[in-house]
Design a protein around this motif. Structure first.
Motif, mmCIF file in Angstrom:
data_model
loop_
_atom_site.group_PDB
_atom_site.id
_atom_site.type_symbol
_atom_site.label_atom_id
_atom_site.label_comp_id
_atom_site.label_asym_id
_atom_site.label_seq_id
_atom_site.Cartn_x
_atom_site.Cartn_y
_atom_site.Cartn_z
ATOM 1 N N VAL A 156 5.290 8.862 -19.641
ATOM 2 C CA VAL A 156 4.086 8.547 -18.878
ATOM 3 C C VAL A 156 4.252 8.718 -17.365
ATOM 4 C CG1 VAL A 156 2.488 6.684 -18.260
ATOM 5 C CG2 VAL A 156 3.034 7.127 -20.647
ATOM 6 N N PRO A 157 5.361 8.244 -16.735
ATOM 7 C CA PRO A 157 5.466 8.438 -15.281
ATOM 8 C C PRO A 157 5.365 9.895 -14.857
ATOM 9 C CG PRO A 157 7.067 6.822 -16.013
ATOM 10 C CD PRO A 157 6.462 7.419 -17.261
ATOM 11 N N ALA A 158 5.865 10.804 -15.698
ATOM 12 C CA ALA A 158 5.785 12.224 -15.363
ATOM 13 C C ALA A 158 4.354 12.732 -15.422
ATOM 14 C CB ALA A 158 6.667 13.024 -16.322
ATOM 15 N N LEU A 159 3.510 12.058 -16.220
ATOM 16 C CA LEU A 159 2.140 12.518 -16.401
ATOM 17 C C LEU A 159 1.144 11.759 -15.534
ATOM 18 C CD1 LEU A 159 2.173 12.872 -20.285
ATOM 19 C CD2 LEU A 159 2.695 14.606 -18.571
ATOM 20 N N ARG A 160 1.406 10.486 -15.307
ATOM 21 C CA ARG A 160 0.504 9.651 -14.506
ATOM 22 C C ARG A 160 0.933 9.570 -13.045
ATOM 23 N NH1 ARG A 160 -4.441 7.636 -16.757
ATOM 24 N NH2 ARG A 160 -4.188 7.629 -19.018
ATOM 25 N N GLY A 161 2.179 9.981 -12.742
ATOM 26 C CA GLY A 161 2.646 9.996 -11.366
ATOM 27 C C GLY A 161 3.238 8.675 -10.908
ATOM 28 N N LYS A 162 3.672 8.648 -9.662
ATOM 29 C CA LYS A 162 4.225 7.440 -9.062
ATOM 30 C C LYS A 162 3.137 6.382 -8.895
ATOM 31 C CE LYS A 162 8.530 8.694 -8.344
ATOM 32 N NZ LYS A 162 9.657 7.966 -8.971
ATOM 33 N N GLU A 163 3.584 5.131 -8.837
ATOM 34 C CA GLU A 163 2.611 4.042 -8.731
ATOM 35 C C GLU A 163 1.819 4.139 -7.429
ATOM 36 O OE1 GLU A 163 2.550 -0.799 -8.278
ATOM 37 O OE2 GLU A 163 4.029 0.108 -9.618
ATOM 38 N N LYS A 164 0.520 3.922 -7.574
ATOM 39 C CA LYS A 164 -0.368 3.880 -6.414
ATOM 40 C C LYS A 164 -1.250 2.660 -6.578
ATOM 41 C CE LYS A 164 -3.763 6.633 -3.840
ATOM 42 N NZ LYS A 164 -3.082 6.450 -2.554
ATOM 43 N N ASP A 165 -1.194 1.771 -5.610
ATOM 44 C CA ASP A 165 -1.947 0.521 -5.687
ATOM 45 C C ASP A 165 -3.329 0.660 -5.063
ATOM 46 O OD1 ASP A 165 0.230 -0.706 -6.860
ATOM 47 O OD2 ASP A 165 1.025 -1.485 -4.969
ATOM 48 N N ARG A 166 -4.238 -0.077 -5.629
ATOM 49 C CA ARG A 166 -5.599 -0.112 -5.123
ATOM 50 C C ARG A 166 -5.737 -1.247 -4.113
ATOM 51 N NH1 ARG A 166 -10.643 -1.323 -9.091
ATOM 52 N NH2 ARG A 166 -12.352 -0.718 -7.705
ATOM 53 N N ASN A 221 2.561 -6.062 -12.634
ATOM 54 C CA ASN A 221 3.093 -7.034 -11.695
ATOM 55 C C ASN A 221 3.959 -6.408 -10.608
ATOM 56 O OD1 ASN A 221 4.930 -6.567 -13.867
ATOM 57 N ND2 ASN A 221 6.157 -8.290 -13.196
ATOM 58 N N ALA A 222 4.049 -5.084 -10.604
ATOM 59 C CA ALA A 222 4.676 -4.398 -9.467
ATOM 60 C C ALA A 222 3.650 -4.142 -8.373
ATOM 61 C CB ALA A 222 5.298 -3.080 -9.915
ATOM 62 N N TYR A 223 2.418 -4.608 -8.596
ATOM 63 C CA TYR A 223 1.361 -4.438 -7.608
ATOM 64 C C TYR A 223 1.834 -4.963 -6.250
ATOM 65 C CZ TYR A 223 -3.133 -4.904 -5.249
ATOM 66 O OH TYR A 223 -4.161 -4.812 -4.345
ATOM 67 N N ILE A 244 2.937 -1.562 -0.282
ATOM 68 C CA ILE A 244 2.952 -2.157 1.054
ATOM 69 C C ILE A 244 4.136 -3.097 1.266
ATOM 70 C CG2 ILE A 244 0.459 -1.962 1.361
ATOM 71 C CD1 ILE A 244 0.207 -4.875 0.533
ATOM 72 N N GLY A 245 5.005 -3.177 0.268
ATOM 73 C CA GLY A 245 6.197 -4.001 0.402
ATOM 74 C C GLY A 245 5.945 -5.492 0.302
ATOM 75 N N ASP A 246 4.861 -5.890 -0.354
ATOM 76 C CA ASP A 246 4.559 -7.309 -0.520
ATOM 77 C C ASP A 246 4.864 -7.711 -1.956
ATOM 78 O OD1 ASP A 246 3.606 -9.871 -0.639
ATOM 79 O OD2 ASP A 246 1.583 -9.408 0.061
ATOM 80 N N ARG A 247 5.989 -8.379 -2.174
ATOM 81 C CA ARG A 247 6.421 -8.746 -3.520
ATOM 82 C C ARG A 247 5.554 -9.844 -4.126
ATOM 83 N NH1 ARG A 247 11.045 -7.343 -5.769
ATOM 84 N NH2 ARG A 247 11.278 -9.382 -6.773
ATOM 85 N N GLU A 248 4.751 -10.515 -3.325
ATOM 86 C CA GLU A 248 3.904 -11.578 -3.855
ATOM 87 C C GLU A 248 2.435 -11.156 -3.951
ATOM 88 O OE1 GLU A 248 4.476 -15.223 -1.766
ATOM 89 O OE2 GLU A 248 6.564 -15.432 -2.393
ATOM 90 N N ALA A 249 2.184 -9.861 -3.812
ATOM 91 C CA ALA A 249 0.791 -9.379 -3.823
ATOM 92 C C ALA A 249 0.100 -9.677 -5.148
ATOM 93 C CB ALA A 249 0.756 -7.877 -3.530
#
Length: 508
Positions: free
Chosen positions: A179-189, A217-219, A223-228
């Motif tokens: 899936v990561p190869a098809l959906r790409g790197k994580e991008k947060d909204r 939960n990696a959301y 932006i580097g906010d582990r508690e987002a």
């Protein structure tokens, strides 16, 4: 062709059908594809229209299973003569398999009109029109996300529950998952966009939302906010009228104490957690490139149970990963006994083309995998039943569901979901109860996969969600109902990826 189809043709309205395979992300995308088509003037084909009677048939595919392409080409093959017999009929293929195979689809099935990827689902109506005008197949695969699915028009399956995408893509490199190869790197909204969409949904009558992401939960990693993510859960708790919040699927690596605290302290975040295990063996977890070990996993479960005693915890497990020994398998059985999952989605390992695991040595013989699988299923069935028996005598609030009790008509029952997402069949009360309404019942019997409330309903609360369902039912047939989904129903939205093999989509 049905009378409904004749009527659509007579007025020049084109019909569509969407067939969905795979995980919750695909289901979510299909709701958007349906919304896009309706926004472009299409109407959903009647359910009794029969195969091949829609003007546009869209396949939203999954690339996880080893025979995913065989399944697709078999379906496309059945449609080929129907397309020949119906000038103007169009076929489109999207999703993960389309992203992976690209031009191969048109070469193997030249009667396909459109091939589009996971990143550009918003282009479907334009590509269909271009294929019609140019009279040739259109293949367009974007390499990066063009728009978050939730920003596109939608046709939701449910009047009272909805998916809300908070991120797409995945930064993990699990060896069994393509899936990561098809959906790409994580991008947060953006958080503000997420909350605005939830508020709009609540305004339409939705009372339950499921936050959706490949690794939910990696959301905040953008932006580097582990508690987002925990902050997002708490913000959901401040939305008036939002009664139930769920999320799927988290990854043990990113599951932090602040998320547990937010779950425990936010009343509308439900006491339910789907935490994929995949294997209980540290050796196998390392081979899978899973960035946690058995001790870490069981530590999370212990903390969740300490903070949320009645939480229902479910999981995914893969049996027979390459190199798995009997000792490795026994470690998985140990974790299952210790964790006491309410339910486990267990899968026999199968090769996923394009994944590192597919070329690993020590592939386990099918007969060995089958025996281990049967032992694991038997153990989990026993635990599921024991855990469900603990619910007998409890008084629970259920959100009434639509279409979840296949025998409800014969048994004079209705069905609903408890806060922890357990399925409960209950005695139909004398007064009207609509999907989306809330009833209070006492549990009288437990089976491994459902509960019964055989006594009289203690209370019925009519809700805005019930009103929204009733309003939808009053619409004309072609406007009511939801997108045609190709997955087994396990709730609305489906809480778990029943059609995956433990590594696709949002199941991490």
């Amino acid at each position: 062709m049905t009378k409904s189809s004749d009527r659509s043709q007579a007025v020049g309205v084109k019909t569509y059908e969407v067939r969905t395979y795979g995980c919750q992300m695909n289901v979510h995308d299909s709701e958007r594809l349906s919304g896009l088509l309706e926004d472009a003037g299409y109407v959903r084909a009647p359910e009794d229209a029969g195969e091949g009677n829609a003007d546009v048939v869209v396949f939203n595919t999954c690339a996880v299973r080893e025979n995913a392409d065989n399944r697709l080409y078999g379906n496309l093959g059945r449609l080929a003569p129907m397309k020949t017999a119906r000038p103007g009929m169009q076929i489109a293929v999207g999703g993960c398999l389309a992203q992976k195979d690209r031009d191969t689809i048109v070469k193997k099935a030249p009667w396909v009109d459109v091939v589009f990827g996971t990143h550009n689902i918003g282009k479907l109506p334009v590509l269909l029109e271009r294929a019609r005008v140019q009279d040739e197949a259109q293949v367009e695969i974007a390499e990066s996300l063009e728009a978050f699915p939730s920003t596109l028009p939608t046709r939701r399956e449910s009047a009272y529950a909805a998916w809300v995408s908070i991120s797409v893509g995945c930064n993990n490199t699990c060896t069994f998952c393509i899936v990561p190869a098809l959906r790409g790197k994580e991008k947060d909204r953006r958080t503000g966009d997420i909350l605005a969409e939830i508020e709009a949904l609540v305004g339409e009558g939705v009372s339950e939302i499921t936050l959706l992401g490949q690794n939910v939960n990696a959301y905040g990693s953008d932006i580097g906010d582990r508690e987002a993510f925990s902050k997002l859960l708490r913000a959901c708790g401040r939305i008036e009228g939002l009664e139930r919040v769920r999320f799927t699927s988290p990854h043990p690596r990113d599951f932090t104490d602040d998320v547990i605290a937010a779950m425990a302290e936010t009343p509308n975040v439900m006491p339910q957690l789907h935490m994929p295990l995949q294997s209980g063996s540290d050796t196998v977890l390392k081979a899978m490139r899973r960035s946690y070990r058995q001790e870490r996993y069981l530590g999370i479960i212990e903390k969740v149970r300490a903070s949320i005693p009645h939480a229902a915890i479910t999981t995914d497990i893969i049996v027979g990963f390459p190199g798995e020994t009997e000792e490795d398998f026994e470690q998985t059985m140990h974790v299952v006994r210790e964790a006491r999952f309410t339910q486990a989605f267990t899968f026999q390992y199968s090769k996923r083309p394009g994944t590192p695991a597919a070329t690993m040595e020590d592939q386990i013989p099918k007969a060995v995998v089958q025996k281990r699988y049967e032992r694991l299923v038997a153990l989990q069935e026993e635990i599921s039943w024991e855990e469900n028996k603990k619910q007998v005598g409890r008084t629970l609030e259920l959100m009434v569901a639509e279409g979840e009790g296949r025998k409800d008509g014969a048994t004079h029952r209705l069905s609903g979901r408890a806060p922890d997402n357990r399925l409960v069949h209950f005695t139909k009360p004398d007064q009207e109860v609509r999907p989306g309404d809330v009833v209070t019942v006492e549990i009288t019997y437990a089976a491994p996969h459902h509960l019964l409330a055989e006594g009289a309903v203690l209370d019925v609360r009519r809700t805005r969600s019930g009103d929204a369902w009733e309003k939808r039912q009053a619409l004309p047939a072609e406007k009511a109902g939801g997108v045609m989904l190709g997955l087994p129903k396990i709730g609305v939205p489906e809480p778990l990826p029943a059609a995956t093999t433990g590594g696709c989509g949002v199941s991490q």
